[in-house]
Design a protein around this motif. Structure first.
Motif, PDB file in Angstrom:
ATOM      1  N   VAL A   1      32.672  45.441  49.349  1.00 42.14           N
ATOM      2  CA  VAL A   1      33.170  44.290  48.600  1.00 42.14           C
ATOM      3  C   VAL A   1      32.488  44.198  47.245  1.00 42.14           C
ATOM      4  O   VAL A   1      33.128  44.057  46.204  1.00 42.14           O
ATOM      5  CB  VAL A   1      32.918  43.002  49.405  1.00 42.14           C
ATOM      6  CG1 VAL A   1      33.292  41.785  48.609  1.00 42.14           C
ATOM      7  CG2 VAL A   1      33.688  43.048  50.708  1.00 42.14           C
TER       8      VAL A   1
ATOM      9  N   TYR B   1      39.914  41.543  53.358  1.00 48.15           N
ATOM     10  CA  TYR B   1      38.824  40.658  52.979  1.00 48.15           C
ATOM     11  C   TYR B   1      38.744  39.446  53.899  1.00 48.15           C
ATOM     12  O   TYR B   1      37.666  38.947  54.187  1.00 48.15           O
ATOM     13  CB  TYR B   1      38.971  40.224  51.519  1.00 48.15           C
ATOM     14  CG  TYR B   1      38.518  41.274  50.542  1.00 48.15           C
ATOM     15  CD1 TYR B   1      39.337  42.353  50.222  1.00 48.15           C
ATOM     16  CD2 TYR B   1      37.264  41.212  49.963  1.00 48.15           C
ATOM     17  CE1 TYR B   1      38.918  43.332  49.339  1.00 48.15           C
ATOM     18  CE2 TYR B   1      36.842  42.181  49.075  1.00 48.15           C
ATOM     19  CZ  TYR B   1      37.672  43.240  48.764  1.00 48.15           C
ATOM     20  OH  TYR B   1      37.251  44.209  47.897  1.00 48.15           O
ATOM     21  N   ARG B   2      39.897  38.984  54.368  1.00 47.40           N
ATOM     22  CA  ARG B   2      39.873  37.881  55.342  1.00 47.40           C
ATOM     23  C   ARG B   2      39.100  38.294  56.579  1.00 47.40           C
ATOM     24  O   ARG B   2      38.384  37.496  57.183  1.00 47.40           O
ATOM     25  CB  ARG B   2      41.299  37.522  55.772  1.00 47.40           C
ATOM     26  CG  ARG B   2      42.046  36.652  54.826  1.00 47.40           C
ATOM     27  CD  ARG B   2      43.345  36.220  55.455  1.00 47.40           C
ATOM     28  NE  ARG B   2      44.113  35.360  54.573  1.00 47.40           N
ATOM     29  CZ  ARG B   2      45.235  34.758  54.923  1.00 47.40           C
ATOM     30  NH1 ARG B   2      45.723  34.930  56.127  1.00 47.40           N
ATOM     31  NH2 ARG B   2      45.875  33.993  54.065  1.00 47.40           N
TER      32      ARG B   2
ATOM     33  N   LEU C   1      31.899  37.774  59.595  1.00 49.19           N
ATOM     34  CA  LEU C   1      30.601  37.168  59.347  1.00 49.19           C
ATOM     35  C   LEU C   1      30.405  35.947  60.235  1.00 49.19           C
ATOM     36  O   LEU C   1      29.277  35.584  60.546  1.00 49.19           O
ATOM     37  CB  LEU C   1      30.480  36.761  57.878  1.00 49.19           C
ATOM     38  CG  LEU C   1      30.253  37.928  56.923  1.00 49.19           C
ATOM     39  CD1 LEU C   1      30.440  37.473  55.490  1.00 49.19           C
ATOM     40  CD2 LEU C   1      28.857  38.485  57.104  1.00 49.19           C
TER      41      LEU C   1
ATOM     42  N   VAL D   1      30.162  45.322  53.988  1.00 53.56           N
ATOM     43  CA  VAL D   1      29.923  44.222  53.049  1.00 53.56           C
ATOM     44  C   VAL D   1      29.686  44.767  51.642  1.00 53.56           C
ATOM     45  O   VAL D   1      30.128  44.199  50.654  1.00 53.56           O
ATOM     46  CB  VAL D   1      28.712  43.377  53.515  1.00 53.56           C
ATOM     47  CG1 VAL D   1      28.351  42.350  52.477  1.00 53.56           C
ATOM     48  CG2 VAL D   1      29.032  42.710  54.825  1.00 53.56           C
TER      49      VAL D   1
ATOM     50  N   ASP E   1      42.328  35.629  46.723  1.00 56.63           N
ATOM     51  CA  ASP E   1      43.499  34.964  47.263  1.00 56.63           C
ATOM     52  C   ASP E   1      43.572  33.510  46.835  1.00 56.63           C
ATOM     53  O   ASP E   1      44.359  32.741  47.388  1.00 56.63           O
ATOM     54  CB  ASP E   1      43.567  35.109  48.787  1.00 56.63           C
ATOM     55  CG  ASP E   1      42.475  34.371  49.500  1.00 56.63           C
ATOM     56  OD1 ASP E   1      42.595  34.184  50.718  1.00 56.63           O
ATOM     57  OD2 ASP E   1      41.483  33.985  48.853  1.00 56.63           O
TER      58      ASP E   1
ATOM     59  N   LEU F   1      36.584  40.385  56.806  1.00 51.64           N
ATOM     60  CA  LEU F   1      35.132  40.349  56.598  1.00 51.64           C
ATOM     61  C   LEU F   1      34.611  38.924  56.654  1.00 51.64           C
ATOM     62  O   LEU F   1      33.539  38.661  57.215  1.00 51.64           O
ATOM     63  CB  LEU F   1      34.780  41.005  55.260  1.00 51.64           C
ATOM     64  CG  LEU F   1      34.976  42.522  55.240  1.00 51.64           C
ATOM     65  CD1 LEU F   1      34.627  43.074  53.868  1.00 51.64           C
ATOM     66  CD2 LEU F   1      34.123  43.188  56.293  1.00 51.64           C
TER      67      LEU F   1
END
Lengths: 297, 336, 188
Positions: free
Chosen positions: C71, A121-122, A128, C68, B184, A124
């Motif tokens: 997610v 996730y970091r 961006l 994306v 997180d 993504l």
């Protein structure tokens, strides 16, 4: 000037890629034997097994960076020959680097571990930030040469290399290269604070493919900067292919050197900077290029 | 010497250890870092990267359990060594190397397999010895499923239980932070201090050493987490020089103070009693007096709550509590 | 031409089957990337039409979007951790029937339409010709529309955000730095 090579040149591509990967790895560790040592080491090691991984997606994510780097190199000319001089080479490169969005997230998700997921996730969040400046940076040489074909971009630099009057585009492009290779200031998804992030459970051949993929992406990015901004194979005395190689190695060395010397840019700080400063700057660069093209400047 | 043996010797010429520092093991850790630097090797960041589990100091029961779990997760070929006193660092690394080269012994080691998912929950631990799932059974092979709770924007998101430490790169020795995170972002934190092995006593190693050495040690960890590996290496060399008795120079402070990018990244991180990570970093490099470890540990949960993992790690590294200060001091030690 | 026919007959079914499988797999991550595969197959089919730019841009955009979307699929699809089948709660049967009917109608339409026979060869720069055909004389409108679309997206996000300017910057909009849970990059 740049032509598509014969079919057998496709077999030369892995050789060139392997050489560039070995070079990057050697520069990074400061020892010539390091690539061979690391490769043998990882081949001899056992892979990690986690609980309930999504093995298909994990292996796909780990292997994709190397494939993406190979795809990038397909359109890069070595001197006057490239494996395939695609009419839309610039967009082809861009599509190959977008594959990383899927790859890194899948590699983080697949292992079913906390730190891996956080790393995915970091990435993504970081992607961006760098993707739009990268795209605008790629658009500037295409705009200046009036074509998306790499051969045409190289030909348009006959008088003056693009790096001279499009420095912002080159910097945005290199920023993007660091971003999709997860290198140096953009290694946030692989941070030591999360014990390696996306790479936390990679050992053995998995790790070898992943590391090789990262070096390969750096190398492909450096190689692509040469026809796009640094005039391709142009230069006195040496043959074109040697000049291409020399320039590629120069850019690659500079990129590799950045690794432990620039602090890691965290996505929470980077996002505002990228969208409110970098994107307008690259748009201004495009405007400048456009004005030059229509003859106003 | 067969081909395999030759390849093994070539590939494992320098061990890549995962350092596990027990309470009271600071002196051993410094010795190991020095040795590793002399050999040209580097530390591993996680169990998958490491081929050696190197314990600095004597491990107590809790730490030993964690170490056994991590040991089972190191990929083969692997070696496990303990450094109980600083003089043994060189020999320990040599021993690790010898064990890595010993193919027969390596072949005899049990191969890491994923835990049987049908087993009961106590046996069903985690991937890297560094985290623990929520206490809830679920339908997926007996693994617990995350609970849901409201986050700072009011959305119902999954909650994870995570344990930061005890074996984590650039982390204070003996500290375990049990956090509840959503994504997180840390929602709750609880500090646990690992019990030292019997016989390990204070005072802390830094007690008899010039003040800036301790600061440089902490600063090296913070710089390494911030991504400045080469500056961190410089700080470590300077620290070792001071420990050896040479006088410090102030050039590190000047060099770091000039880094605007680092300042931009660290400003406002982990605000506590008027300072943030940046001011604390400069204080560490200057050798300024450090706050008491007990106070810092008491304040840690509040500092860390609401931060994401990256900034929380930077905040903890900048606060740099020296848990060895909490060790019982042997009675009769002069100046204790 | 043979390899083009083979490529088409591989890409078409891949696209349809992977689209269908999106609803049958047991993991949101796999569902998302099966959808990505479906779109990539369509993009590759566009390459067969010599529409290089369109094909590659479709692949580029779809991979980025699916990354994306993964997610959001996993966060919002009501199944724990994205680890069971997609749970469609609203009108499952009607939706399934409707999609099958639409597919059949569109496919029938494609077969029934009298497509003109090709006259001549494609020009050297298909992308340029395509661009001219679509946008000639309307370039300015396109640019303005693009900017408008982007502003709409930004405005929608701003309206949806629970905290507004006055929460962040105080009554007189003068608080420096803004009161955010995490400090941003340039203090805006």
């Amino acid at each position: 000037m740049v032509e598509s090579g014969p079919v057998w040149s496709a077999f030369l591509l892995p050789v060139v890629l392997a050489f560039l990967v070995a070079y990057a790895s050697a520069v990074d560790s400061g020892s010539v034997l390091a690539p061979a040592r690391e490769a043998v080491r990882q081949v001899l090691r056992q892979t990690r097994a986690t609980v309930l991984p999504d093995t298909l997606l994990w292996r796909l994510g780990v292997g994709m960076p190397l494939v993406a780097a190979g795809l990038m190199l397909v359109v890069v000319p070595l001197g006057t020959w490239s494996v395939a001089d695609n009419p839309v080479g610039v967009v082809w490169f861009n599509a190959a680097d977008v594959l990383l969005w899927a790859a890194v997230w899948l590699a983080g998700w697949g292992a079913n571990t906390h730190y891996g997921l956080v790393g995915g996730y970091r990435f993504l969040a970081q992607a961006l930030a760098y993707e739009l400046p990268l795209m605008f940076g790629l658009a500037a040489p295409a705009l200046a040469s009036g074509s998306l074909r790499i051969g045409a971009v190289v030909a348009a630099q006959h008088g003056l290399w693009f790096v001279v009057w499009q420095p912002v585009a080159l910097l945005a492009y290199l920023f993007g290269v660091l971003g999709f290779s997860l290198w140096g200031p953009m290694s946030y998804p692989l941070g030591a604070d999360i014990a390696g992030g996306v790479a936390v459970e990679l050992a053995g051949p998995d790790r070898l493919v992943w590391q090789a993929g990262r070096y390969a992406l750096l190398a492909a990015g450096a190689a692509f900067a040469v026809p796009l901004f640094l005039g391709g194979g142009a230069g006195p005395l040496l043959p074109a292919w040697l000049w291409s190689l020399v320039k590629t190695l120069a850019v690659l060395t500079a990129l590799v050197w950045l690794r432990a010397r620039v602090p890691t840019l965290r996505a929470d700080r980077l996002a505002e900077l990228a969208w409110l400063v970098l994107v307008p700057l690259t748009l201004l660069q495009l405007l400048a290029v456009g004005l030059v093209e229509i003859g106003v400047i | 010497m067969g081909l395999t043996q030759r390849l093994v010797r070539f590939a494992f010429s320098c061990p890549r250890p995962l350092l596990a520092v027990a309470p009271g093991g600071t002196a051993c850790r410094l010795a190991v870092e020095r040795e590793l630097r002399a050999l040209g090797g580097r530390q591993a960041r996680n169990a998958a990267e490491a081929d050696t589990l190197l314990v600095c100091g004597s491990a107590g029961t809790e730490l030993s359990e964690a170490l056994d779990l991590i040991w089972s997760q190191l990929p083969v070929p692997k070696a496990r060594v303990a450094v109980t006193s600083p003089e043994h660092a060189h020999d320990a690394l040599a021993e690790a190397r010898a064990r890595l080269h010993d193919i027969h012994a390596q072949r005899g080691l049990p191969v890491d397999k994923p835990p049987d998912t049908a087993m009961s929950m106590d046996m069903n631990m985690d991937m890297s010895g560094m985290d623990m799932e929520a206490m809830m059974m679920g339908p997926f092979g007996g693994l617990p499923v995350a609970r849901r709770a409201a986050d700072r924007d009011g959305l119902m998101l999954d909650q994870w239980q995570l344990r930061l430490g005890p074996v984590l790169p650039d982390w204070p020795a003996g500290l375990v932070l049990s956090v509840t995170t959503q994504g997180d972002v840390i929602q709750q934190a609880e500090v646990e201090v690992l019990a030292a092995a019997p016989g390990v006593t204070g005072p802390s190693f830094w007690h008899g050493v010039h003040g800036s050495a301790a600061g440089l040690d902490g600063a090296a960890r913070l710089l390494s987490l911030a991504g400045l590996g080469s500056t961190a290496a410089r700080a470590r060399r300077l620290r070792d020089a001071i420990v050896d008795g040479q006088r410090p120079a102030g050039e590190m402070v000047r060099a770091v103070r000039g880094s605007r990018m680092l300042r931009w990244l660290l400003a406002g991180v982990g605000e506590y009693s008027g300072g943030d990570a940046w001011t604390r970093l400069l204080g560490l490099l200057d050798g300024a007096p450090r706050p008491d470890a007990g106070e810092v540990l008491a304040a840690l949960p509040e500092v860390v709550t609401g931060l994401d993992l990256a900034t929380a790690r930077l905040a903890v590294a900048s606060l740099d509590p020296d848990l060895d200060e909490l060790l019982p001091v042997r009675s009769g030690v002069a100046g204790g | 031409m043979v390899w083009e026919a083979i490529a088409f007959w591989v890409l078409g079914p891949v696209s349809v089957v992977s689209g269908y499988l999106v609803f049958r797999v047991n993991s949101m991550a796999r569902a998302t990337f099966l959808l990505a595969l479906s779109f990539v197959a369509v993009g590759a089919a566009l390459l067969l039409l010599r529409l290089d730019y369109l094909g590659i841009v479709v692949i580029l955009m779809m991979v980025m979007e699916m990354a994306v979307m993964a997610v959001f699929m996993i966060a919002l699809m009501m199944n724990p951790g994205g680890l069971t089948q997609m749970s469609m709660f609203h009108n499952k049967r009607v939706a399934a029937w409707l999609s099958v009917v639409m597919f059949v109608l569109l496919a029938a339409g494609i077969f029934v339409t009298p497509w003109p026979a090709r006259a001549g060869a494609p020009p050297a720069d298909v992308t340029a010709q395509l661009g001219t055909a679509i946008m000639q004389g309307k370039g300015f409108v396109m640019v303005v529309t693009g900017v408008l679309l982007f502003s709409t997206i930004v405005a929608a996000v701003v309206l949806a955000a629970p905290r507004g300017r006055y929460d962040r910057l105080g009554e007189r909009l003068d608080r420096k730095p803004p009161a955010d849970p995490m400090r941003g990059g340039i203090g805006r």
